[in-house]
Design a protein around this motif. Structure first.
Motif, PDB file in Angstrom:
ATOM      1  N   TRP A 133       0.911   6.816   2.872  1.00 47.53           N
ATOM      2  CA  TRP A 133      -0.687   7.456   3.565  1.00 47.53           C
ATOM      3  C   TRP A 133      -0.955   7.045   3.808  1.00 47.53           C
ATOM      4  N   LEU A 134      -1.262   5.990   3.381  1.00 49.18           N
ATOM      5  CA  LEU A 134      -2.585   4.481   3.047  1.00 49.18           C
ATOM      6  C   LEU A 134      -2.106   3.920   4.797  1.00 49.18           C
ATOM      7  N   ALA A 135      -1.142   3.464   4.628  1.00 48.28           N
ATOM      8  CA  ALA A 135      -1.119   2.426   5.922  1.00 48.28           C
ATOM      9  C   ALA A 135      -0.833   3.588   7.509  1.00 48.28           C
ATOM     10  N   LEU A 173      -2.315   5.504   7.906  1.00 48.40           N
ATOM     11  CA  LEU A 173      -3.396   6.386   8.007  1.00 48.40           C
ATOM     12  C   LEU A 173      -3.522   5.091   9.125  1.00 48.40           C
ATOM     13  N   ALA A 174      -3.785   3.845   8.144  1.00 49.36           N
ATOM     14  CA  ALA A 174      -4.615   2.462   8.735  1.00 49.36           C
ATOM     15  C   ALA A 174      -3.912   2.743  10.058  1.00 49.36           C
ATOM     16  N   PHE A 212       0.978  -0.903  -0.179  1.00 48.08           N
ATOM     17  CA  PHE A 212       0.251   0.093   0.278  1.00 48.08           C
ATOM     18  C   PHE A 212       1.069   1.377   0.139  1.00 48.08           C
TER      19      PHE A 212
END
Lengths: 289, 253, 335
Positions: A60-62, A64-65, A57
């Protein structure tokens, strides 16, 4: 050279400050010292690591998660464990969080092993010159993120309804409850937010230290010391405590000796506490008799 | 002079808690300090037991300036006190609570105690007998072995006074002894405060809100208002004092 | 009264017999069990010492790992470098650690709770660093190798023989602490725990007594350190860390605060689980952590609360009384 040392001390100190804020926040509202905070941050960081390097991923997505995970995780830990112990001795609460510390550490060891990984950084680690000092973009990034978070946090505490409720609970639990504040919800929210703060510190520090189940240990201990130095009940105190600690470490390490770094730092802390037993920003509790 | 407050002034960052209070208490008798909430009554007792240090003035007890005495030597000077919220050693037994009250009168050293020498043990036995006598005089001897924190409120109040009485103090300070007691318990309290005065020849200085109790047992009364002493006199004089009535009923604007 | 006394004597007898028989019971189970047993009793000494400080006097310490190491080094250096007998080095390690404990206890006069925890924690960091740094004296990370002590010509080489040496130290420690707790000094310690202000007004010198109990607790921990060093025959700067300080706290909380049987129970349970599971790697930490969590959740007053002591029968009004007292404590302003 001194500037250089101070700047890198401030960068490390910001991370101590972030974790320390999490500790102080929980302590202020629920009177619990969460020794598992560092491990919870470590697990959250591993979540980001897993998504980034194993599942591919974007960063930024990681990140955020990882934050979402931290929020849920903190709330869950409070509801499942700590909420059952509300009226217990302070020491029992400490031991409970220490037990959780061990469990989380073990779980991370089982899932990811004890070999350290390299954690990718959010921005480049190239160097930049500020006056005579040489710092990395990353160090600057850490300080900026910390500063922004503190501002956001301050605003939230000051201007939102949840923030007001948190402040009310930290002043007087009984009165807050009578005013219709749900203590469980506020405590849960506090745990969620401070776990997320820890997770941010974890994400920021992992690229510097290598990622392993024990990587937050030294940070967690220093965060605790920073919080105490600041007075343990003051958020600006925690920030200042973290920065002071970071700079002291850096300066001692550079000019005196790396081998005895902790010794000097803690000697100084003991010295400060001897002069101001309530910490730098703490108010002395006068017991009414 | 038995006890004397000489121009005592105490400030807490801005707030003046005591404004040049001067007061003398003669030996023997019961001396009550009354006044509205926040008038500085407890502060006066706390100055006496050296929990607070006034910025100006002196407190003399039998000629000695107490402000030069360490807080933990006050009891040895012959001043025992009780607390508004009792401050019991709640996890210790009633007997042990009173034994701590006898601390200064028990000479000992940790080494002989650790080894359990005969001399240390015989002193202990004697101290325990004294405790038993005080407990009996308060009518709570049967609670001797129980943990203080588990006892009913009224009993805990007596334990607090019992602890202050250990070592036969010449001056006994009572901070709101009747607070939280019902009418019957308060009446009983009045009897044994009078008993203490008579039997043990102890001077009593007490802070109390219950006017019936104050008026019935006190020999002299001092009235505080906003940190100032506004009247001193016998119960009859106090009842008729203009300023006292005004302080209690509030001044019409 | 007499039945209570009889019950106590019977209980004491059972415990004494179990303690004497223990090494022979575990001997057929292999050398690992004998090792666990000896280590458990060493940790019993630490736990009883820590409980005197934390449970009975209300002061938290995260410095006990350091006191253990000081005891180790003092005893090893005296026997190896000066060739002194172990029987002199053992009490001297208590004296040195005790003096150090008094000095560490001095800041404690002004600090409490978390502030005290951090101040003492610093000590747990400093001692390993200093031991590593002064390698001229301590031989750095290569460590020192103190020997098993001998009684005349008989060397306490077997785990069973050494067990009785540790047990003797534990028994002496318990007798001394029990005597203290029943006397003026011990009562002063407990009074300070429950109300510093009332203790002071009763004539207790708060500062001196706080430092004194620190010193006594540290001294006994120093003895445990000396016993450990001569048992393992190897001393190095990594022997005990802050984590061990936390583990000692866990022992007394799991076992029961302000209880000597509780300290012993907690030390045996935590140490046994820790050692037995050590071959399972990560799962070992999970297990130890889970035991701590469950013990605190299920028995908040410690494992020792499972045993109801004969004198704990409560008076009839107790529930009403204590309910009122909590209210009173929470709002001292309300008359």
């Amino acid at each position: 050279m001194l500037w250089q040392t101070i700047l890198s001390g401030l960068a490390v100190g910001s991370l101590y400050a972030l974790s320390a804020i999490g500790l102080v926040l929980i302590f202020k509202t629920s009177n619990i010292v969460n020794f598992a905070q560092g491990q919870m941050a470590m697990l959250s960081t591993f979540v980001a690591f897993q998504m980034l390097t194993r599942w591919g991923f974007p960063y930024w997505l990681a990140a955020l998660a990882s934050l979402v995970f931290a929020l849920v995780f903190g709330f869950f830990v409070y509801i499942v464990f700590l909420s059952r112990l509300k009226r217990a001795e302070v020491l029992s609460q400490i031991i409970l969080t220490l037990g959780l510390y061990l469990v989380f550490r073990g779980v991370a060891g089982v899932l990811w092993g004890n070999v350290p990984f390299t954690m990718p950084a959010a921005v480049s680690t190239n160097t930049v010159h500020i006056g005579s000092a040489v710092v990395t973009w990353y160090q600057l990034f850490i300080m900026i993120v910390t500063l922004l978070l503190m501002l956001v946090f301050y605003a939230m505490f000051r201007y939102t309804k949840t923030g007001l409720a948190m402040r009310a609970v930290s002043q007087n639990q009984q009165a807050a409850r009578l005013m219709g504040v749900s203590l469980t919800r506020i405590y849960g929210a506090t745990w969620a937010v401070s776990t997320a703060l820890g997770a941010i510190a974890g994400l920021l520090i992992a690229p510097i230290l290598f990622l392993s189940p024990s990587f937050m240990d030294s940070v967690a201990v220093k965060a605790f010391a920073a919080a105490v130095l600041g007075g343990f009940s003051s958020l600006p105190g925690a920030v200042l405590g973290g920065l002071v600690l970071g700079v002291m470490e850096s300066v001692f390490g550079f000019y005196i000796s790396t081998d005895l770094k902790s010794t000097f730092v803690f000697l100084l802390i003991i010295g400060i506490l001897y002069v101001r037993p309530q910490g730098l920003f703490g108010t002395r509790e006068v017991k009414k008799v | 002079m038995f006890l004397e407050f000489d121009e005592v002034t105490l400030r807490f960052s801005g707030l003046v808690a005591l404004k040049g209070v001067s007061l003398t208490v003669n030996e023997g008798g019961i001396f009550a300090i009354i006044g509205p909430n926040g008038a500085g009554k407890s502060t006066m007792l706390n100055c006496l037991s050296r929990i607070y240090t006034p910025q100006q003035g002196a407190i003399r007890f039998l000629g000695e300036n107490l402000l030069r005495v360490a807080p933990d030597r006050i009891k040895a000077c012959g001043i025992g006190r009780s607390f508004q919220n009792m401050e019991l050693f709640s996890k210790m037994t009633v007997e042990d609570n009173l034994l701590v009250g006898y601390h200064c009168a028990l000479p000992s050293n940790p080494f002989s105690e650790a080894v359990g020498w005969y001399k240390a043990r015989s002193r202990e036995r004697e101290a325990r007998e004294r405790v038993q006598r005080v407990l009996e005089s308060l009518g709570i001897a049967s609670y001797s072995r129980q943990t203080a924190g588990n006892l009913p409120y009224g009993i805990q109040k007596k334990v607090d006074v019992g602890r202050a009485l250990m070592g036969d103090p010449r001056l006994l300070l009572l901070d709101e002894p009747a607070a939280g007691l019902n009418e019957l318990e308060t009446e009983e309290l009045g009897h044994w405060i009078s008993d203490i005065k008579r039997a043990m020849k102890t001077t009593v200085v007490m802070i109390e809100h219950d006017m019936n109790l104050v008026m019935s047992i006190s020999d002299r009364i001092a009235v505080l208002d906003f940190g100032e002493l506004i009247a001193v006199g016998t119960p009859v004089e106090i009842r008729q004092d203009e300023r006292v009535i005004r302080a209690y009923l509030g001044q019409e604007a | 009264m007499t039945s209570e006394r009889n019950l106590r004597m019977a209980r004491l007898l059972v415990v004494a017999l179990a303690a004497l028989a223990a090494p022979f019971v575990v001997m057929p189970l292999g050398s690992q069990m004998s090792y666990i047993l000896d280590m458990s009793v060493i940790f019993c000494i630490v736990a009883v010492a820590l409980n005197l400080l934390t449970g009975f006097s209300g002061q938290v310490s995260l410095g006990h790992a350091a006191f253990l190491m000081v005891g180790e080094y003092v005893s090893s250096l005296l026997t190896l470098n000066l060739n002194w007998s172990f029987w002199i080095a053992l009490p001297l390690s208590a004296v040195v650690t005790g003096i150090l404990g008094f000095l560490i206890g001095l800041p404690a006069v002004r600090l409490s709770g978390n502030f005290l925890a951090v101040a003492t924690m610093g000590f747990s960091f400093a001692v390993p660093e200093l031991a590593l740094k002064w390698s001229g004296l301590t031989n750095g990370s290569s460590g020192l190798m103190p020997l098993r002590p001998a009684l005349g010509s008989y060397v306490l080489g077997s785990d069973q023989a050494y067990y009785f040496l540790i047990l003797a130290c534990l028994v002496v420690q318990i007798i001394v602490i029990k005597n203290l707790l029943k006397s003026r000094t011990g009562r002063a310690f407990q009074a300070i725990r429950d109300s510093e202000i009332a203790a002071q007004s009763s004539g207790v010198r708060v500062g001196y007594n706080k430092a004194l109990v620190f010193s006594i607790s540290a001294g006994f921990t120093g003895i445990a350190g000396s016993l450990y060093a001569h048992y393992i025959n190897f001393v190095s700067p990594n022997d005990f860390t802050v984590q061990d300080s936390f583990l000692f706290l866990a022992m007394i909380v799991v076992g029961g605060l302000a209880s000597i049987p509780g300290s012993i129970l907690g030390a045996i349970v935590i140490n046994t689980i820790n050692q037995l599971s050590s071959s399972f790697g990560q799962y070992s930490i999970i297990l130890v952590g889970a035991v701590m969590v469950l013990a605190v959740l299920l028995f908040p007053k410690g494992l020792v609360s499972l045993r109801v002591p004969p004198h704990a029968r409560k008076p009839r009004h107790s529930s009403r009384g204590s309910a009122r007292v909590t209210r009173e404590v929470e709002s001292p302003d309300v008359p």
